[in-house]
Scaffold this motif. Structure first.
Motif, PDB file in Angstrom:
ATOM      1  N   SER A   5       0.822  -1.209   0.000  1.00  0.00           N
ATOM      2  CA  SER A   5       0.000   0.000   0.000  1.00  0.00           C
ATOM      3  C   SER A   5       0.856   1.260   0.000  1.00  0.00           C
ATOM      4  N   ARG A   6       2.106   1.142   0.404  1.00  0.00           N
ATOM      5  CA  ARG A   6       3.034   2.280   0.373  1.00  0.00           C
ATOM      6  C   ARG A   6       3.950   2.211  -0.856  1.00  0.00           C
ATOM      7  N   GLY A   7       3.654   1.246  -1.737  1.00  0.00           N
ATOM      8  CA  GLY A   7       4.406   1.127  -2.978  1.00  0.00           C
ATOM      9  C   GLY A   7       5.568   0.159  -2.924  1.00  0.00           C
ATOM     10  N   TYR A   8       5.763  -0.503  -1.767  1.00  0.00           N
ATOM     11  CA  TYR A   8       6.900  -1.414  -1.628  1.00  0.00           C
ATOM     12  C   TYR A   8       6.488  -2.835  -2.000  1.00  0.00           C
ATOM     13  N   GLU A  28      -5.365   5.840   6.616  1.00  0.00           N
ATOM     14  CA  GLU A  28      -5.197   4.405   6.397  1.00  0.00           C
ATOM     15  C   GLU A  28      -4.056   3.872   7.255  1.00  0.00           C
ATOM     16  N   ARG A  29      -3.001   4.648   7.401  1.00  0.00           N
ATOM     17  CA  ARG A  29      -1.863   4.230   8.212  1.00  0.00           C
ATOM     18  C   ARG A  29      -2.285   4.050   9.669  1.00  0.00           C
ATOM     19  N   LEU A  30      -3.080   4.973  10.180  1.00  0.00           N
ATOM     20  CA  LEU A  30      -3.565   4.859  11.558  1.00  0.00           C
ATOM     21  C   LEU A  30      -4.479   3.651  11.705  1.00  0.00           C
ATOM     22  N   LEU A  31      -5.312   3.416  10.692  1.00  0.00           N
ATOM     23  CA  LEU A  31      -6.217   2.270  10.724  1.00  0.00           C
ATOM     24  C   LEU A  31      -5.426   0.966  10.708  1.00  0.00           C
ATOM     25  N   LEU A  32      -4.385   0.916   9.888  1.00  0.00           N
ATOM     26  CA  LEU A  32      -3.537  -0.275   9.834  1.00  0.00           C
ATOM     27  C   LEU A  32      -2.798  -0.485  11.163  1.00  0.00           C
ATOM     28  N   SER A  33      -2.371   0.604  11.781  1.00  0.00           N
ATOM     29  CA  SER A  33      -1.703   0.496  13.081  1.00  0.00           C
ATOM     30  C   SER A  33      -2.644  -0.110  14.108  1.00  0.00           C
TER      31      SER A  33
END
Length: 357
Positions: A234-237, A318-323
């Motif tokens: 999701s961050r392109g990696y 989305e990053r907070l949700l994933l955390s």
């Protein structure tokens, strides 16, 4: 930031040492205590590995008690975990906090596996080195770990990460899983395990079945692997985006982080055969994936918080949700482990029985 806090990291390490080294009773403590003080029992399940026996002989030669021996292995294991985490990520305190939550408590009881797996995962850094020296060092360290807990020889499969490319590695993982599945009815899998350990251990692995535990363990492994894969992609990696750094001979700080992401992704591919072993003994075989959890945590924080996103549509929400999702997965893992092993036997005694209180 709290996730990078040196003070918080020191506090967490302090708590690990306090709880781990101070523990005086747990589910396996009486068995290992008795074995340590009775060499005639060393050939039985739980103390038959050569390295484990040799180190017991050394400690007994100096008239040191069992708890000193156990604490030596625990201390080395904790040090190796901290060194491994620090080598991968700047978010040391965040990773150690999740590791403290799960699976550290059960590692105190299963200290042999914890020590051996910590050696193997510390050795993973050498899979980022050139093949000429990196692979032999990794193999040597995994063999050393296997002398303390034979199940960690499973991590020897990670060598193929440096032999096959990402596409072939996927075929290898799927093919190996189906091949293992076909061998099980023939009894060959049991004989292979027995040749490395004992009849008692082979029976322990292949003589159990827990339907609820199997489903739960399957879901935990698959969900964690998918979750980490999504957190990276999701961050392109993606595997294409990280391949260049993974194959580079020289790595700067950022390239090293990216290379670790690809290494952990490929390790996850090779965890697929564990799903087959879970049919026979959930607690014993799930530990092989459980040992990788702090690498999964580290990969998450590197991809989500430390590297710049390679996509144009990165979303902080989305990053907070994933955390939050990662914390939930840890909570489910904790519940699963206490369910598989019985919280009254594996969790409470570790906290209740301590020389410091």
């Amino acid at each position: 930031m709290a996730r990078k806090s040196r003070f918080l990291s020191i506090v967490l390490i302090g708590f690990m040492l306090l709880i781990g080294l101070g523990n005086t009773d747990n589910a396996d403590f009486p068995m290992f205590f008795t074995q340590y003080n009775n060499p005639s029992l060393w050939g039985f399940y739980g103390a038959n590995e050569t390295g484990y026996q040799f180190l017991m002989t050394v400690f007994r030669h100096f008239s040191l008690p069992f708890i000193d021996y156990r604490n030596f292995l625990l201390l080395i294991g904790i040090i190796l975990v901290v060194l491994t985490v620090r080598d991968i990520t700047e978010s040391t305190s965040a990773v150690l906090a999740l590791f403290f939550f799960v699976p550290f408590i059960i590692n105190i009881t299963q200290y042999r596996f914890f020590f051996a797996s910590a050696i193997c995962l510390f050795a993973s850094r050498f899979l980022l080195k050139d093949k000429k020296f990196g692979i032999p060092i990794y193999i040597a360290l995994v063999i050393l770990a296997g002398l303390f807990h034979t199940s960690t020889l499973y991590y020897m499969f990670f060598v193929v990460i440096r032999i096959f490319d990402e596409k072939k590695l996927k075929y290898c993982a799927v093919g190996g899983t189906f091949f293992a599945l076909l061998l099980i009815p023939t009894g060959i899998m049991r004989k292979l395990l027995q040749s490395m350990t004992t009849e008692e251990k082979a029976s322990a692995y292949f003589g159990k079945s827990q339907s609820l535990g199997i489903v739960l363990a399957w879901l935990l492994v698959i969900c964690m692997v998918i979750f980490i894969e999504y957190s990276l992609s999701s961050r392109g990696y993606t595997s294409k985006g990280t391949a260049e750094s993974f194959n580079a001979t020289k790595l700067d700080a950022q390239s090293k982080k990216i290379a670790y992401l690809e290494l952990i992704r490929r390790m996850n591919y090779l965890c697929l055969p564990i799903l087959i072993l879970l049919f026979f003994d959930v607690p014993s075989c799930y530990r092989l994936f459980r040992g990788l959890l702090y690498l999964e945590y580290a990969a998450f924080f590197v991809a989500q918080y430390e590297l710049k996103p390679l996509t144009l549509h990165s979303d902080d929400r989305e990053r907070l949700l994933l955390s939050f999702g990662l914390v939930v997965l840890c909570g489910v893992n904790f519940w699963a482990l206490t369910t598989m092993h019985s919280i009254d036997m594996w969790f409470y005694p570790v906290l209740d029985s301590n020389m410091f209180w």
